[in-house]
Design a protein around this motif. Structure first.
Motif, mmCIF file in Angstrom:
data_model
loop_
_atom_site.group_PDB
_atom_site.id
_atom_site.type_symbol
_atom_site.label_atom_id
_atom_site.label_comp_id
_atom_site.label_asym_id
_atom_site.label_seq_id
_atom_site.Cartn_x
_atom_site.Cartn_y
_atom_site.Cartn_z
ATOM 1 N N ASP A 32 0.791 -1.229 0.000
ATOM 2 C CA ASP A 32 0.000 0.000 0.000
ATOM 3 C C ASP A 32 0.826 1.282 0.000
ATOM 4 N N LYS A 33 2.144 1.191 -0.076
ATOM 5 C CA LYS A 33 2.979 2.382 -0.025
ATOM 6 C C LYS A 33 3.469 2.819 -1.416
ATOM 7 N N VAL A 34 2.729 2.487 -2.446
ATOM 8 C CA VAL A 34 3.111 2.876 -3.801
ATOM 9 C C VAL A 34 2.919 4.385 -3.947
ATOM 10 N N ILE A 35 3.980 5.081 -4.366
ATOM 11 C CA ILE A 35 3.920 6.532 -4.515
ATOM 12 C C ILE A 35 3.253 6.903 -5.832
ATOM 13 N N LYS A 36 3.777 6.355 -6.927
ATOM 14 C CA LYS A 36 3.200 6.652 -8.235
ATOM 15 C C LYS A 36 3.526 5.526 -9.201
ATOM 16 N N SER A 37 2.807 5.507 -10.295
ATOM 17 C CA SER A 37 3.082 4.513 -11.326
ATOM 18 C C SER A 37 2.964 5.164 -12.700
ATOM 19 N N ASP A 38 3.906 4.843 -13.553
ATOM 20 C CA ASP A 38 3.926 5.330 -14.927
ATOM 21 C C ASP A 38 3.842 4.138 -15.859
ATOM 22 N N VAL A 39 3.015 4.254 -16.888
ATOM 23 C CA VAL A 39 2.831 3.185 -17.872
ATOM 24 C C VAL A 39 3.123 3.758 -19.250
ATOM 25 N N PHE A 40 3.908 3.023 -20.019
ATOM 26 C CA PHE A 40 4.237 3.420 -21.383
ATOM 27 C C PHE A 40 3.772 2.327 -22.341
ATOM 28 N N LEU A 41 3.011 2.725 -23.352
ATOM 29 C CA LEU A 41 2.529 1.797 -24.374
ATOM 30 C C LEU A 41 3.196 2.163 -25.688
ATOM 31 N N LYS A 42 3.821 1.179 -26.334
ATOM 32 C CA LYS A 42 4.520 1.433 -27.591
ATOM 33 C C LYS A 42 4.158 0.360 -28.601
ATOM 34 N N VAL A 43 4.140 0.752 -29.861
ATOM 35 C CA VAL A 43 3.949 -0.202 -30.954
ATOM 36 C C VAL A 43 5.176 -0.120 -31.841
ATOM 37 N N GLU A 44 5.868 -1.260 -31.987
ATOM 38 C CA GLU A 44 7.037 -1.301 -32.855
ATOM 39 C C GLU A 44 6.600 -1.511 -34.296
ATOM 40 N N ASN A 45 7.309 -0.900 -35.213
ATOM 41 C CA ASN A 45 7.010 -1.062 -36.628
ATOM 42 C C ASN A 45 7.788 -2.248 -37.183
ATOM 43 N N THR A 46 7.360 -3.438 -36.786
ATOM 44 C CA THR A 46 8.002 -4.649 -37.282
ATOM 45 C C THR A 46 6.930 -5.567 -37.852
ATOM 46 N N SER A 47 7.371 -6.585 -38.554
ATOM 47 C CA SER A 47 6.424 -7.542 -39.117
ATOM 48 C C SER A 47 6.049 -8.617 -38.107
ATOM 49 N N ASP A 48 6.706 -8.630 -36.939
ATOM 50 C CA ASP A 48 6.367 -9.604 -35.904
ATOM 51 C C ASP A 48 4.959 -9.359 -35.381
ATOM 52 N N LYS A 49 4.313 -10.443 -34.933
ATOM 53 C CA LYS A 49 2.995 -10.289 -34.320
ATOM 54 C C LYS A 49 3.123 -9.724 -32.916
ATOM 55 N N GLU A 50 4.243 -10.010 -32.256
ATOM 56 C CA GLU A 50 4.464 -9.493 -30.906
ATOM 57 C C GLU A 50 5.162 -8.141 -31.000
ATOM 58 N N ASN A 51 4.403 -7.117 -31.428
ATOM 59 C CA ASN A 51 4.999 -5.799 -31.612
ATOM 60 C C ASN A 51 4.480 -4.775 -30.611
ATOM 61 N N LYS A 52 3.691 -5.180 -29.631
ATOM 62 C CA LYS A 52 3.156 -4.270 -28.620
ATOM 63 C C LYS A 52 4.040 -4.351 -27.367
ATOM 64 N N ILE A 53 4.507 -3.210 -26.915
ATOM 65 C CA ILE A 53 5.384 -3.158 -25.742
ATOM 66 C C ILE A 53 4.661 -2.427 -24.614
ATOM 67 N N PHE A 54 4.564 -3.103 -23.472
ATOM 68 C CA PHE A 54 3.970 -2.526 -22.270
ATOM 69 C C PHE A 54 5.086 -2.376 -21.239
ATOM 70 N N GLU A 55 5.290 -1.157 -20.769
ATOM 71 C CA GLU A 55 6.320 -0.899 -19.767
ATOM 72 C C GLU A 55 5.685 -0.180 -18.592
ATOM 73 N N ALA A 56 5.926 -0.681 -17.388
ATOM 74 C CA ALA A 56 5.372 -0.073 -16.178
ATOM 75 C C ALA A 56 6.504 0.238 -15.211
ATOM 76 N N ARG A 57 6.433 1.410 -14.610
ATOM 77 C CA ARG A 57 7.414 1.825 -13.605
ATOM 78 C C ARG A 57 6.646 2.224 -12.355
ATOM 79 N N ILE A 58 6.921 1.540 -11.258
ATOM 80 C CA ILE A 58 6.232 1.802 -9.994
ATOM 81 C C ILE A 58 7.250 2.329 -8.987
ATOM 82 N N SER A 59 6.932 3.449 -8.362
ATOM 83 C CA SER A 59 7.816 4.036 -7.361
ATOM 84 C C SER A 59 7.273 3.762 -5.969
ATOM 85 N N VAL A 60 8.131 3.222 -5.116
ATOM 86 C CA VAL A 60 7.810 2.990 -3.714
ATOM 87 C C VAL A 60 8.902 3.700 -2.907
ATOM 88 N N PRO A 61 8.663 3.959 -1.629
ATOM 89 C CA PRO A 61 9.687 4.662 -0.840
ATOM 90 C C PRO A 61 11.036 3.941 -0.878
#
Length: 100
Positions: A32-61
């Protein structure tokens, strides 16, 4: 928990934003001590089907956790990343309890 979401090179729909917010809110039950969270969603320009990138950054004390997943859909990436963050937060909470 306030989740700052940034989509790189595309517009994200409200349904996906709500899904991300709902999943990230579940992390509060593990640590319960999470200060903030940032989420980044990216789409790579590749022919791969797995081209969606999800990145999460959580700050705790005194620390922050970063998880980056590449999947076919953002929903799949969110599920996997939240499960990984859940494990990390549980481990941190256990460490803090051991020092008391």
């Amino acid at each position: 928990m306030k989740v700052n979401t940034q989509a790189v090179n595309f517009n994200v729909n409200q349904e996906l934003l709500d899904f991300i917010q709902q999943k990230m809110n579940k992390l509060d039950t593990f640590y319960d001590k999470v200060i903030k969270s940032d989420v980044f969603l990216k789409v790579e320009n590749t022919s791969d089907k797995e081209n969606k990138i999800f990145e999460a950054r959580i700050s705790v004390p005194g620390d922050s956790f970063v998880v980056k997943k590449q999947c076919k859909t953002f929903e799949e990436g969110v599920d996997i990343a939240v499960a990984s963050l859940e494990r990390q937060l549980k481990k941190r909470k256990a460490k803090l309890r051991a020092h008391l």
